[in-house]
Write an enzyme that holds these catalytic residues in place. Structure first.
Site, PDB file in Angstrom:
ATOM      1  CD  GLU A   3       7.642 -70.688  14.272  1.00  0.00           C
ATOM      2  OE1 GLU A   3       8.583 -70.529  13.552  1.00  0.00           O
ATOM      3  OE2 GLU A   3       7.215 -70.131  15.442  1.00  0.00           O
TER       4      GLU A   3
ATOM      5  CG  ASP B  78       5.415 -66.681  15.946  1.00  0.00           C
ATOM      6  OD1 ASP B  78       5.856 -66.865  15.214  1.00  0.00           O
ATOM      7  OD2 ASP B  78       6.003 -65.755  16.695  1.00  0.00           O
TER       8      ASP B  78
HETATM    9  C1  GLC Z   1       8.267 -67.290  13.972  1.00  0.00           C
HETATM   10  C2  GLC Z   1       7.986 -66.578  12.544  1.00  0.00           C
HETATM   11  C3  GLC Z   1       9.220 -65.859  12.149  1.00  0.00           C
HETATM   12  C4  GLC Z   1       9.531 -64.825  13.393  1.00  0.00           C
HETATM   13  C5  GLC Z   1       9.548 -65.136  14.524  1.00  0.00           C
HETATM   14  C6  GLC Z   1       9.341 -64.355  15.709  1.00  0.00           C
HETATM   15  O1  GLC Z   1       9.380 -67.920  14.112  1.00  0.00           O
HETATM   16  O2  GLC Z   1       7.589 -67.751  11.931  1.00  0.00           O
HETATM   17  O3  GLC Z   1       8.865 -65.268  11.046  1.00  0.00           O
HETATM   18  O4  GLC Z   1      10.424 -64.075  12.906  1.00  0.00           O
HETATM   19  O5  GLC Z   1       8.683 -66.284  14.949  1.00  0.00           O
HETATM   20  O6  GLC Z   1       7.989 -63.818  16.054  1.00  0.00           O
END
Ligand code: GLC
Length: 546
Positions: free
Chosen positions: A282, A215
């Site tokens: 991500e 994440d």
């Molecule tokens: C990432 C997740 C999202 C979340 C953010 C904070 O972007 O995909 O859903 O709000 O992280 O953890």
């Protein structure tokens, strides 16, 4: 088996894998309380086996006060009580592996919940104490420390700092949270933080997972001294890598260490061998060369290509994203990881215009994505062509809603429980009354259920199933991707393999099929031997090589 360029080894499973994202509270409800859960998901894995996916990624199922859909984690190695037990997680992994489906879980290293024992200890401790050093506490600016330590903004709106009350009852230090105030950022320069996440990774590896989705992988380290970011934060994503809280150099040695850990920690029965484990980042970095660094040979294997997801339905723009992404990733020997939807994005059917037009484009986009060389992630409900749902004000859960002073409705519209069967809510999602459902389902989804679509040869589900099967039968040739088509981008085509060619027409002008080609799959009916507007087609040349 064919080889990876430059090596003699077999192609690793993840290079061409299709991975299905499960958002567990909205996937399938096993115990009838209105919230999806792990046993519910386990019972529905057959749907995914039939769809033909190689892996699932399960978004956070850990104990959480749910200030941000479970991305505010109070215990990174536990299982949330409303989703099941640790044994339910093991049962899910076992069933997935028995079906030949690999399992990825989320690791959320940037922040914890404000209910995490570390943060509670930090609040109870004095400024400057060791307990505060695991987070980013600072004195405020201004005469009495009444101003935030710098100008950083939360991704959800408002300042990225919240001031705490000290033991004497007076306003004291501030702590950093790049997301909601309930998600304090960890201090990644603290050795206990590093050690804790190694423990977390090993814990889930010991429970049979085959990899991790990391994440907000690009935000863990913040520039020394936390300098101001200046105006325009979060407005121009193409400048993200220049922000002092994004894309810092120290990330790369950290991910190299994680890769070594994954490559060496023993694997339990049923899981992939250590060197076949995968990490997918991500990372909201839109500079392609900088993004490619996350998938250098000794770091992660995959990084989501959000440029593809964010690209409007425009042939020239999509062609550019496709060509440039493949080029940048090839330069580091990595495949592209394509993505059209996620729990954070507006559903493609809606994003591409909504209604019949949006649906038609989403179908063509699916054939485009699934023909491209590399991996693809499919978010639950994408295979059903679900549109973004409207959520009434009083049911909105996303923190974006309140943090944006109710200007931004947030992401709940793509997190609505899946419709499985039946003609009215809850559409077989579970046994709870519709008003008790995690988020309300629209009244007009009867035709979108799995049951309604499975025997309909024109449905989105049938298209995804066929595309996944054919894609497996026609592995991508790992050569340079040559895209052909007019400069105005009104259509383009490319070869997935020596025989399979994908063509997408974006314009009102019909495009002829290749001479002698046989159509394997098309996203809409063809007009004789021409491809109409907003249609993708997979065609095959019987003669080999062409
Ligand atoms: C990432 C997740 C999202 C979340 C953010 C904070 O972007 O995909 O859903 O709000 O992280 O953890």
């Amino acid at each position: 088996m064919t080889g990876v360029p430059g090596t003699d080894g077999p192609v690793p499973w993840w290079r061409e894998a299709v991975c299905y994202e499960i958002h567990p509270r909205a996937f399938a409800d096993g115990n009838g309380d209105g919230t999806g859960d792990l046993p519910g998901a386990t019972a529905r894995l057959d749907h995914l086996a039939e769809l033909g996916v190689d892996a699932v990624w399960i978004t956070p199922f850990y104990p959480s006060p749910l200030a941000d859909g479970g991305y505010d984690i109070a215990d990174h190695t536990g299982v949330a009580a409303d989703l099941g037990t640790p044994a339910d997680f093991d049962a899910l992994v076992e069933r997935a592996h028995a079906l030949g489906i690999k399992v990825l879980v989320d690791v959320v290293p940037n922040h914890t919940s404000d209910q995490h024992p570390w943060f509670r200890a930090a609040l109870a401790a004095a400024p400057g104490s060791p307990a505060r050093q695991r987070y980013l506490f600072r004195d405020g600016r201004g005469e009495k420390g009444e101003l935030p330590p710098n100008d950083w903004q939360s991704a959800f709106g408002g300042p990225a700092w919240t001031r705490v009350e000290e033991a004497d009852g007076l306003p004291g230090q501030w702590y950093l949270h790049l997301h909601a105030p309930e998600q304090p950022d960890l201090n990644w320069r603290h050795p206990q933080v590093t050690a804790e996440f190694e423990r977390v990774l090993k814990h889930w590896l010991d429970h049979g997972v085959d990899g991790f989705r990391v994440d907000v992988a690009h935000t863990l380290f913040k520039a020394d001294d936390l300098p101001d970011a200046g105006p325009g934060q979060h407005q121009d994503v193409h400048r993200n890598h220049l922000m002092p809280y994004y894309d810092q150099e120290e990330l790369h040695p950290l991910f190299r260490n994680w890769r070594t850990l994954l490559n060496h920690h023993p694997a339990p029965a049923g899981a992939v061998a250590p060197h076949e484990r995968v990490m997918v980042a991500e990372a909201g970095i839109f500079d392609r060369e900088r993004l490619a660094r996350y998938v250098a040979a000794d770091e992660m294997q995959q990084v989501f290509n959000f440029a593809f997801l964010e690209c409007p339905w425009d042939g020239a723009a999509l062609r550019d994203v496709v060509e440039e992404s493949v080029r940048a990733m090839r330069a580091v020997g990595a495949p592209v990881t394509w993505v059209l939807s996620s729990h954070d994005a507006v559903r493609p059917v809606t994003r591409y215009g909504g209604g019949r037009a949006g649906e038609r484009r989403a179908r063509a986009a699916a054939l485009l994505m699934l023909a491209l060389p590399g991996a693809a992630y499919v978010y639950q409900g994408e295979e059903l062509g679900l549109p973004q749902a409207d959520i009434p004000d009083d049911r909105i859960r996303d923190p974006l809603w309140e943090r944006s002073e109710r200007r931004h409705r947030g992401r709940d519209g793509c997190r609505v429980p899946l419709p499985w069967s039946g003609t009215a809510p809850p559409y077989g999602f579970g046994a709870a009354a519709p008003e008790d459902c995690w988020l309300p389902q629209p009244a007009d989804w009867a035709e979108l259920t799995v049951t309604a679509q499975q025997d309909d040869e024109d449905s989105m589900l049938t298209l995804y199933r066929a595309a996944l099967r054919l894609r497996r039968d026609h592995p991508a040739a790992d050569t340079v991707l040559r895209v052909q088509g007019p400069a105005d981008g009104s259509w383009f085509a490319f070869d997935r393999s020596a025989r399979l060619r994908c063509l997408v027409n974006f314009s009102a002008r019909p495009v002829p099929l290749d001479d002698g080609a046989r159509v394997l799959l098309s996203s809409a009916p063809l007009d004789g031997r021409t491809v109409p507007q907003d249609t993708g087609v997979w065609m095959i040349h019987e003669e080999y090589p062409r």
